[in-house]
Motif scaffolding. Structure first.
Motif, PDB file in Angstrom:
ATOM      1  N   ASP A 210     -10.684   8.996  -4.538  1.00  0.00           N
ATOM      2  CA  ASP A 210      -9.598   9.058  -3.554  1.00  0.00           C
ATOM      3  C   ASP A 210      -8.275   9.362  -4.248  1.00  0.00           C
ATOM      4  N   TYR A 211      -8.046   8.698  -5.362  1.00  0.00           N
ATOM      5  CA  TYR A 211      -6.826   8.910  -6.134  1.00  0.00           C
ATOM      6  C   TYR A 211      -6.696  10.389  -6.511  1.00  0.00           C
TER       7      TYR A 211
ATOM      8  N   HIS B 107       2.164   2.020  -3.380  1.00  0.00           N
ATOM      9  CA  HIS B 107       1.097   2.599  -4.209  1.00  0.00           C
ATOM     10  C   HIS B 107       0.916   4.085  -3.888  1.00  0.00           C
ATOM     11  N   LEU B 108       0.888   4.432  -2.597  1.00  0.00           N
ATOM     12  CA  LEU B 108       0.728   5.836  -2.203  1.00  0.00           C
ATOM     13  C   LEU B 108       1.915   6.683  -2.649  1.00  0.00           C
TER      14      LEU B 108
ATOM     15  N   SER C 204     -15.788   7.000  -1.364  1.00  0.00           N
ATOM     16  CA  SER C 204     -14.447   7.347  -0.918  1.00  0.00           C
ATOM     17  C   SER C 204     -14.152   6.713   0.437  1.00  0.00           C
TER      18      SER C 204
ATOM     19  N   HIS D 199       0.821  -1.216   0.000  1.00  0.00           N
ATOM     20  CA  HIS D 199       0.000   0.000   0.000  1.00  0.00           C
ATOM     21  C   HIS D 199       0.853   1.264   0.000  1.00  0.00           C
TER      22      HIS D 199
ATOM     23  N   GLY E  92     -11.403   5.910  -7.440  1.00  0.00           N
ATOM     24  CA  GLY E  92     -10.881   6.911  -8.366  1.00  0.00           C
ATOM     25  C   GLY E  92     -10.920   8.301  -7.750  1.00  0.00           C
TER      26      GLY E  92
ATOM     27  N   MET F 103       1.500   7.402  -6.260  1.00  0.00           N
ATOM     28  CA  MET F 103       0.421   8.364  -6.516  1.00  0.00           C
ATOM     29  C   MET F 103       0.820   9.786  -6.159  1.00  0.00           C
ATOM     30  N   THR F 104       1.502   9.943  -5.038  1.00  0.00           N
ATOM     31  CA  THR F 104       1.796  11.286  -4.526  1.00  0.00           C
ATOM     32  C   THR F 104       3.116  11.853  -5.032  1.00  0.00           C
TER      33      THR F 104
ATOM     34  N   LEU G  94      -9.070   2.116  -2.103  1.00  0.00           N
ATOM     35  CA  LEU G  94      -9.065   3.428  -2.749  1.00  0.00           C
ATOM     36  C   LEU G  94      -9.945   3.442  -3.988  1.00  0.00           C
TER      37      LEU G  94
ATOM     38  N   ARG H 185      -3.854  13.013  -5.197  1.00  0.00           N
ATOM     39  CA  ARG H 185      -2.996  13.668  -6.191  1.00  0.00           C
ATOM     40  C   ARG H 185      -3.079  15.189  -6.062  1.00  0.00           C
TER      41      ARG H 185
ATOM     42  N   THR I 280      -3.619   5.935   4.427  1.00  0.00           N
ATOM     43  CA  THR I 280      -3.974   6.970   3.444  1.00  0.00           C
ATOM     44  C   THR I 280      -4.437   8.240   4.141  1.00  0.00           C
TER      45      THR I 280
END
Length: 176
Positions: A152-153, A33-34, A137, A30, A150, A37-38, A148, A157, A122
């Protein structure tokens, strides 16, 4: 006021239950992944002295005591309703520390272990409040989502867009 991490996030797992390899694997996947994304550095560390996020895998029998000890008596009041819990410490909008407590047996009984890992880690990025304004969400307690979405993504971001600065007022953030 906008809250987010400025320094790299260093997560240390405090295992107080068995199945250490499984919890570490789920957490590592996880946070990778975060981080992707960030664009913000998020890593697991092996030394508690290097950490700014402590993730405690505990037992239900110790949940109230752990929450009271780590987060204080006010936070302990939500233990009967909570599957898992986290808390942030900030200074002028900059997140400097977070603590996450997951009672593994309670989370497993509710089939929410992975959901607790995803939601709590998250939310410690800076969007911790559960809101009825976002759906579906993980930032909304009334959504069936446990992973998560879309939305949340996009929210994550946006929060970690370089134009969004820790401590900026809500109006300035909304303009961006």
């Amino acid at each position: 006021i906008l809250r987010k991490w400025v320094s790299p996030i260093a997560i240390w797992i405090d295992h107080r239950v068995g199945d250490k390899a499984r919890h570490t694997r789920l957490t590592r996947r996880h946070i990778e992944h975060l981080a992707e994304m960030t664009g913000h550095p998020i890593t697991l560390v092996r030394d508690a002295k290097q950490t700014n996020v402590r993730l405690i895998f505990s037992r239900e029998i110790n949940f109230a005591k752990d929450v009271r000890h780590e987060l204080g008596p006010t936070a302990a009041k939500v233990v009967p309703q909570a599957t898992c819990i986290s808390s942030l410490q900030t200074a002028s909008g900059v997140i400097v520390k977070a603590i996450i407590i997951i009672p593994v047996d309670r989370a497993n009984a509710q089939r929410k272990l992975l959901a607790c890992i995803v939601e709590e880690i998250t939310q410690t990025l800076g969007l911790p409040n559960d809101s009825n304004y976002v759906f579906p969400s993980i930032f909304n307690d009334h959504t069936p989502q446990q992973l998560l979405t879309g939305l949340d993504y996009l929210l994550i971001r946006i929060l970690y867009d370089p134009r969004m600065r820790a401590g900026m007022p809500k109006d300035a953030a909304m303009t961006i």
